[in-house]
Scaffold this active site. Sequence first.
Site, PDB file in Angstrom:
ATOM      1  N   HIS A 299       0.838  -1.190   0.000  1.00 43.49           N
ATOM      2  CA  HIS A 299       0.000   0.000   0.000  1.00 43.49           C
ATOM      3  C   HIS A 299       0.878   1.246   0.000  1.00 43.49           C
ATOM      4  O   HIS A 299       1.915   1.276   0.659  1.00 43.49           O
ATOM      5  CB  HIS A 299      -0.885   0.022   1.254  1.00 43.49           C
ATOM      6  N   TYR A 472       3.392   0.900   4.772  1.00 45.52           N
ATOM      7  CA  TYR A 472       4.028  -0.128   5.622  1.00 45.52           C
ATOM      8  C   TYR A 472       3.303  -1.477   5.587  1.00 45.52           C
ATOM      9  O   TYR A 472       3.233  -2.165   6.602  1.00 45.52           O
ATOM     10  CB  TYR A 472       4.131   0.365   7.080  1.00 45.52           C
ATOM     11  N   HIS A 473       2.829  -1.881   4.403  1.00 49.82           N
ATOM     12  CA  HIS A 473       2.082  -3.138   4.306  1.00 49.82           C
ATOM     13  C   HIS A 473       2.588  -4.035   3.174  1.00 49.82           C
ATOM     14  O   HIS A 473       1.798  -4.514   2.362  1.00 49.82           O
ATOM     15  CB  HIS A 473       0.593  -2.846   4.077  1.00 49.82           C
ATOM     16  N   PRO A 474       3.880  -4.321   3.082  1.00 53.67           N
ATOM     17  CA  PRO A 474       4.368  -5.162   1.977  1.00 53.67           C
ATOM     18  C   PRO A 474       3.930  -6.611   2.143  1.00 53.67           C
ATOM     19  O   PRO A 474       3.886  -7.145   3.260  1.00 53.67           O
ATOM     20  CB  PRO A 474       5.885  -5.025   2.089  1.00 53.67           C
TER      21      PRO A 474
END
Length: 547
Positions: A299, A472-474
């Site tokens: 994201h 911060y959503h890999p």
Amino acid sequence: MSEAYDYIIAGGGSAACVAAMRLVKEHGFRVLLVERGPAKTARVMRMPAGYMKYLGRDDYLEMHKTVAQPRLGGRAPIVPQAKALGGGSAVNAMVYMRGQREDYDGWDAMLGGGTGWSYADLLPHFRALERNAKFNDAYHGISGGLRVSDPGSLCDTTQDYILTAQGAGIPYNPDFNGARQAGVGVMQHTMGLLNGRMERCDAVTAFLSTVMDDPRLTIVTGARVDRILFEGKRATGIVWRSETGEGSARASREVLVAAGTYNTAKLLMLSGIGPAAHLREHGLPVVADLPVGGMLQDHHEVPVIATTKGPSGYFGQDRGWNMLRNGLQYLLFNTGPVTTTGIESCLFYDPDGGERPTIQLYCAPIVYLDRDVSSAEPTYGVTLTSCLLRPKARGSVRLRSADPAAMPLVDANFFGDDDDLRLTVASLRFARTLLATEPLAAKIGSELLPGADISDDAALAAYCGKTVKTNYHPIGTARMGHDGDAGAVLDTRLKVRGIEGLRVIDCAAMPAIPSGNTNAPVMALASRAVDFIAAEAAAEQPTVAIA
């Protein structure tokens, strides 16, 4: 001779904590968990507002710098990953967001159908893990370890934003994790009453702490897992490096990888599991030729920032007398700004008018400026930041070298698909609509970013390239897939293809990014993994014939 365990977990984040707890407490297995970060974070991180003191610092974060991004004019944004026991849950902004029903039904369809990954399959895990302070219904549980609640305080800007969005046609939604996601409302967070005060409830507090004293669990912190050991095509253990030297352990059943999306891919490749040609470039032996690192998703967000005409939100509340007063209010009465993360509300919608949201539009009641973007001084204001929920672009993670100490090469590929940029630009325009809608409109001073002179699509697109950052959503660097899926590293039970005794149980395994913050989904994924593991272990037990 290295010590033997039933299961070894490489990594100590949210997924690892859930898996370790269930494997030990519910199934009686001997588990070793190895985490590269410290066992504890600073005490201030327990306070809901405390995480802001560590934003941009590397105390508990590994600061990965992406390769130069051509679509961003050569920028190389930082994409951090947690480095502490508890992983992201120990350092994040604590938003509890599961995503959409369609996300998980989409997973199940991608995996071939009937694979155990639909919304109906995962909902029991969400409910079982959760201890919600507000909801107790078909969507929420109150008996799990993870405390979930509304923030302890809502500021004026948050309340204005919720009313403004409704005035702009966005319906109020009391529960983003309930029957529908679309709408505007207050975000629940992984916090709750602990030790008599509102505190962060990370995965260590919620789950791992319940088995800390169990002799069947061993935890090693401050240790970087460097490689997985194999005997032929079977994973048999791990090797790690700490300040005291090298350590190793053997797993009689399985090695479970939960090192975080970037480092899970790195560890697999260092261990010989990855694209064969890439491994050979670095002189690594090939144990399994698999597309590790090739389907990175994340994201990303772009802000619209405006000042307010008078005092508002949380500007200046973390300094001087305000800080002392707020700290005392928190310690004495468990109220005030310290009981909130500051990011209290958002809305979900689709700029194209569809029923399924494609944007999460956060309201931050501050002027949130990066120094490399603007020289404007922080002041009273509001930041509306548009997060694209399902980006179509795919990035990658590759080895920088065969040195385990070297961070991997991350190519986030933000805006690598034109539609990602189109939706983001459309959402910037809607954010401006909100700033011009009452009751916010009467309180807005001036637009700092993009700035009133940035108005046409080309100029807004250029602005996006200058300001886009990770949310911060890999996920997805070792994703699961059906048997005929050439891009899949794992099967539908999270097992590494062609390898025995090895699974991936963190966000790297996700086949597509959920439409929301990933902490809650990865906990459910890890819990689902334990179901698979326990069922297979039970099936191995010999049956006893009754005479």
